[in-house]
Design a protein around this motif. Structure first.
Motif, PDB file in Angstrom:
ATOM      1  N   THR A   1      29.278  29.535  31.249  1.00 19.83           N
ATOM      2  CA  THR A   1      30.510  29.514  32.035  1.00 19.83           C
ATOM      3  C   THR A   1      30.688  30.878  32.701  1.00 19.83           C
ATOM      4  N   LEU A   2      30.781  30.868  34.031  1.00 18.15           N
ATOM      5  CA  LEU A   2      30.956  32.116  34.772  1.00 18.15           C
ATOM      6  C   LEU A   2      32.394  32.599  34.631  1.00 18.15           C
ATOM      7  N   ARG A   3      32.585  33.922  34.682  1.00 20.35           N
ATOM      8  CA  ARG A   3      33.895  34.500  34.394  1.00 20.35           C
ATOM      9  C   ARG A   3      34.345  35.430  35.511  1.00 20.35           C
ATOM     10  N   LEU A   4      35.617  35.260  35.940  1.00 18.77           N
ATOM     11  CA  LEU A   4      36.249  36.139  36.927  1.00 18.77           C
ATOM     12  C   LEU A   4      37.495  36.745  36.292  1.00 18.77           C
ATOM     13  N   LEU A   5      37.763  37.997  36.613  1.00 17.77           N
ATOM     14  CA  LEU A   5      38.941  38.686  36.088  1.00 17.77           C
ATOM     15  C   LEU A   5      39.927  38.904  37.224  1.00 17.77           C
ATOM     16  N   LEU A   6      41.169  38.549  36.982  1.00 22.76           N
ATOM     17  CA  LEU A   6      42.255  38.718  37.943  1.00 22.76           C
ATOM     18  C   LEU A   6      43.119  39.852  37.419  1.00 22.76           C
ATOM     19  N   THR A   7      43.285  40.917  38.205  1.00 24.68           N
ATOM     20  CA  THR A   7      44.034  42.055  37.700  1.00 24.68           C
ATOM     21  C   THR A   7      45.027  42.561  38.727  1.00 24.68           C
TER      22      THR A   7
ATOM     23  N   ILE B   1      39.039  40.331  40.765  1.00 24.66           N
ATOM     24  CA  ILE B   1      39.855  40.101  41.952  1.00 24.66           C
ATOM     25  C   ILE B   1      41.197  40.784  41.709  1.00 24.66           C
ATOM     26  N   THR B   2      41.662  41.532  42.685  1.00 31.09           N
ATOM     27  CA  THR B   2      42.933  42.229  42.527  1.00 31.09           C
ATOM     28  C   THR B   2      44.085  41.374  43.024  1.00 31.09           C
ATOM     29  N   LYS B   3      45.217  41.535  42.339  1.00 28.74           N
ATOM     30  CA  LYS B   3      46.460  40.895  42.778  1.00 28.74           C
ATOM     31  C   LYS B   3      47.173  41.887  43.688  1.00 28.74           C
ATOM     32  N   PRO B   4      47.799  41.488  44.726  1.00 24.62           N
ATOM     33  CA  PRO B   4      47.749  40.137  45.300  1.00 24.62           C
ATOM     34  C   PRO B   4      46.406  39.926  45.982  1.00 24.62           C
ATOM     35  N   TRP B   5      45.943  38.699  45.941  1.00 24.65           N
ATOM     36  CA  TRP B   5      44.640  38.379  46.509  1.00 24.65           C
ATOM     37  C   TRP B   5      44.811  37.779  47.899  1.00 24.65           C
ATOM     38  N   ASP B   6      43.737  37.810  48.640  1.00 20.13           N
ATOM     39  CA  ASP B   6      43.673  37.134  49.937  1.00 20.13           C
ATOM     40  C   ASP B   6      43.088  35.752  49.664  1.00 20.13           C
ATOM     41  N   ASP B   7      43.794  34.695  50.086  1.00 23.82           N
ATOM     42  CA  ASP B   7      43.361  33.332  49.777  1.00 23.82           C
ATOM     43  C   ASP B   7      41.927  33.049  50.206  1.00 23.82           C
ATOM     44  N   SER B   8      41.569  33.436  51.430  1.00 20.87           N
ATOM     45  CA  SER B   8      40.209  33.130  51.895  1.00 20.87           C
ATOM     46  C   SER B   8      39.169  33.906  51.095  1.00 20.87           C
TER      47      SER B   8
END
Length: 186
Positions: free
Chosen positions: A88-94, A115-122
């Motif tokens: 399972t691949l893993r992404l971190l949202l911070t 991926i940093t918050k706020p993120w760009d949808d595209s």
């Protein structure tokens, strides 16, 4: 904890599964809405514990986890995911820029991207698409390696029986040759 499959065409094979883990319901709602039309099965969990429980029941291709959550942070959660479900691949949202924490999380959980918050949808859609393409390629590679191994084993068995047949035929030819030689001499 809720599960919300993405919209898919009738009769189509179910798409890849994504698990989004965040303690903020509005973030989960935004992620669910973002991936709804992408053909993905989207699951959500409001805690790391709920995410682990869902992973026990469901096959998930990609996990997107927030870094800061009560009880268990995203780095610890993704480290457990890596240990128990390595495919399972893993992404971190911070939402914060503590570089040491992010690097530690990346190293311990072998995180594909953060991926940093706020993120760009595209941008997040593109990152997820590339991550899932990688998962699909790794699954296809494993399938092809298993197929190659099975074919190699079949070839080994065929070669072994072929060698036996060659020895048998060689013995028959030598015996026939000996009979011809004896007939010729007599």
């Amino acid at each position: 904890m809720s599960s919300n499959p993405a919209i898919a065409e009738p009769g189509a094979a179910p798409g890849p599964a994504i698990l989004c883990v965040d303690d903020e319901p509005n973030i989960l709602s935004a992620l669910r809405r973002l991936f709804r039309g992408q053909g993905y099965r989207v699951h959500t969990a409001e805690s790391a514990k709920a995410g682990l429980e869902l992973l026990e029941r469901e096959q998930v291709d990609l996990v997107i986890s927030d870094m800061r959550m009560p009880e268990m942070n995203g780095a610890d959660f993704l480290e457990i995911v890596r240990a128990r479900w390595p495919a399972t691949l893993r992404l971190l949202l911070t939402g914060y820029a503590d570089v040491q924490s992010i690097l530690g999380a990346i190293n311990r959980g072998e995180i594909y991207r953060y991926i940093t918050k706020p993120w760009d949808d595209s941008d997040i859609v593109l990152v997820v698409r590339h991550a899932l393409e990688r998962v699909a390629l790794e699954k296809d590679k494993a399938r092809l390696e298993a197929l190659t191994q099975a074919q190699n084993e079949s070839l080994r068995e065929l070669n072994a029986t072929l060698e036996q047949k060659v020895e048998q035929r060689t013995g028959e030819v030598l015996a026939a040759n000996e009979r011809l030689k004896n007939n010729f001499l007599t």
